[in-house]
Write a protein that holds these residues in place. Structure first.
Motif, short mmCIF file in Angstrom:
data_model
loop_
_atom_site.label_atom_id
_atom_site.label_comp_id
_atom_site.label_asym_id
_atom_site.label_seq_id
_atom_site.Cartn_x
_atom_site.Cartn_y
_atom_site.Cartn_z
N ARG A 10 -3.59 3.78 -3.51
CA ARG A 10 -4.74 3.84 -2.61
C ARG A 10 -4.52 2.82 -1.50
N GLN A 11 -5.18 3.07 -0.41
CA GLN A 11 -5.06 2.20 0.74
C GLN A 11 -6.39 2.19 1.48
N MET A 12 -6.61 1.10 2.18
CA MET A 12 -7.82 1.03 3.01
C MET A 12 -7.53 0.19 4.25
N ILE A 27 -0.99 0.03 -5.76
CA ILE A 27 -0.51 1.00 -6.75
C ILE A 27 -1.18 0.62 -8.05
N ILE A 28 -1.80 1.60 -8.67
CA ILE A 28 -2.54 1.39 -9.92
C ILE A 28 -1.93 2.30 -10.97
N GLU A 29 -1.61 1.70 -12.11
CA GLU A 29 -1.06 2.45 -13.24
C GLU A 29 -2.06 2.38 -14.38
N LYS A 30 -2.55 3.53 -14.78
CA LYS A 30 -3.67 3.60 -15.72
C LYS A 30 -4.80 2.77 -15.15
N ASP A 31 -5.22 1.67 -15.76
CA ASP A 31 -6.27 0.84 -15.20
C ASP A 31 -5.76 -0.52 -14.74
N THR A 32 -4.44 -0.64 -14.57
CA THR A 32 -3.83 -1.91 -14.21
C THR A 32 -3.28 -1.85 -12.80
N THR A 33 -3.60 -2.84 -11.98
CA THR A 33 -3.04 -2.93 -10.64
C THR A 33 -1.61 -3.43 -10.76
N VAL A 34 -0.66 -2.61 -10.32
CA VAL A 34 0.76 -2.93 -10.38
C VAL A 34 1.20 -3.64 -9.10
N LEU A 35 0.62 -3.24 -7.98
CA LEU A 35 0.94 -3.84 -6.69
C LEU A 35 -0.32 -3.88 -5.85
N ASP A 36 -0.57 -5.01 -5.23
CA ASP A 36 -1.73 -5.17 -4.34
C ASP A 36 -1.25 -5.99 -3.15
N LEU A 37 -1.11 -5.33 -2.01
CA LEU A 37 -0.48 -5.92 -0.84
C LEU A 37 -1.40 -5.75 0.36
N THR A 38 -1.68 -6.84 1.05
CA THR A 38 -2.48 -6.77 2.28
C THR A 38 -1.60 -7.22 3.44
N LEU A 39 -1.53 -6.35 4.45
CA LEU A 39 -0.70 -6.61 5.62
C LEU A 39 -1.56 -6.62 6.88
N ALA A 40 -1.31 -7.58 7.76
CA ALA A 40 -1.99 -7.59 9.06
C ALA A 40 -1.43 -6.45 9.90
N ALA A 41 -2.29 -5.84 10.69
CA ALA A 41 -1.89 -4.76 11.59
C ALA A 41 -2.23 -5.16 13.02
N PRO A 42 -1.39 -4.80 13.97
CA PRO A 42 -1.64 -5.22 15.36
C PRO A 42 -2.82 -4.51 16.03
N ALA A 55 0.28 6.32 1.90
CA ALA A 55 -0.10 7.47 1.07
C ALA A 55 1.12 8.34 0.75
N LYS A 56 2.07 8.41 1.69
CA LYS A 56 3.25 9.25 1.48
C LYS A 56 4.43 8.51 0.87
N LYS A 57 4.53 7.20 1.09
CA LYS A 57 5.75 6.47 0.74
C LYS A 57 5.56 5.34 -0.27
N SER A 58 4.40 5.24 -0.89
CA SER A 58 4.12 4.09 -1.75
C SER A 58 5.13 3.93 -2.88
N GLN A 59 5.52 5.01 -3.52
CA GLN A 59 6.46 4.90 -4.64
C GLN A 59 7.84 4.44 -4.16
N ASP A 60 8.28 4.93 -3.03
CA ASP A 60 9.56 4.50 -2.47
C ASP A 60 9.52 3.02 -2.09
N ILE A 61 8.43 2.59 -1.49
CA ILE A 61 8.28 1.19 -1.07
C ILE A 61 8.24 0.29 -2.31
N TYR A 62 7.51 0.70 -3.32
CA TYR A 62 7.43 -0.07 -4.55
C TYR A 62 8.83 -0.21 -5.19
N GLY A 63 9.55 0.89 -5.25
CA GLY A 63 10.90 0.86 -5.80
C GLY A 63 11.82 -0.06 -5.03
#
Length: 70
Positions: A10-12, A27-42, A55-63
């Motif tokens: 998920r993303q916001m 990235i959330i696996e079952k009920d556990t947050t596996v990755l939580d990343l906040t990035l500044a945007a210009p 939304a399209k590339k989260s698994q690739d980025i995580y890997g």
């Protein structure tokens, strides 16, 4: 694979009171947050593009991140 079947992403887009934008990517696996990343945007458009890409590339980025860190 079966392992990623239990994962969801998920993303916001966030705008603070000063008008700055950030994107929170998770990235959330079952009920556990596996990755939580906040990035500044210009800006707004960049934040929206980042959300769309996550939304399209989260698994690739995580890997890629795990490969670099381990």
């Amino acid at each position: 694979d079966l392992h990623t079947a239990y994962r969801r992403q998920r993303q916001m887009c966030i705008r603070d009171r000063q008008g700055n934008y950030a994107v929170r990517c998770q990235i959330i696996e079952k009920d556990t947050t596996v990755l939580d990343l906040t990035l500044a945007a210009p800006g707004r458009e960049a934040a929206q593009a980042m959300c769309h890409s996550w939304a399209k590339k989260s698994q690739d980025i995580y890997g890629m991140l795990m490969g670099e860190l381990i």
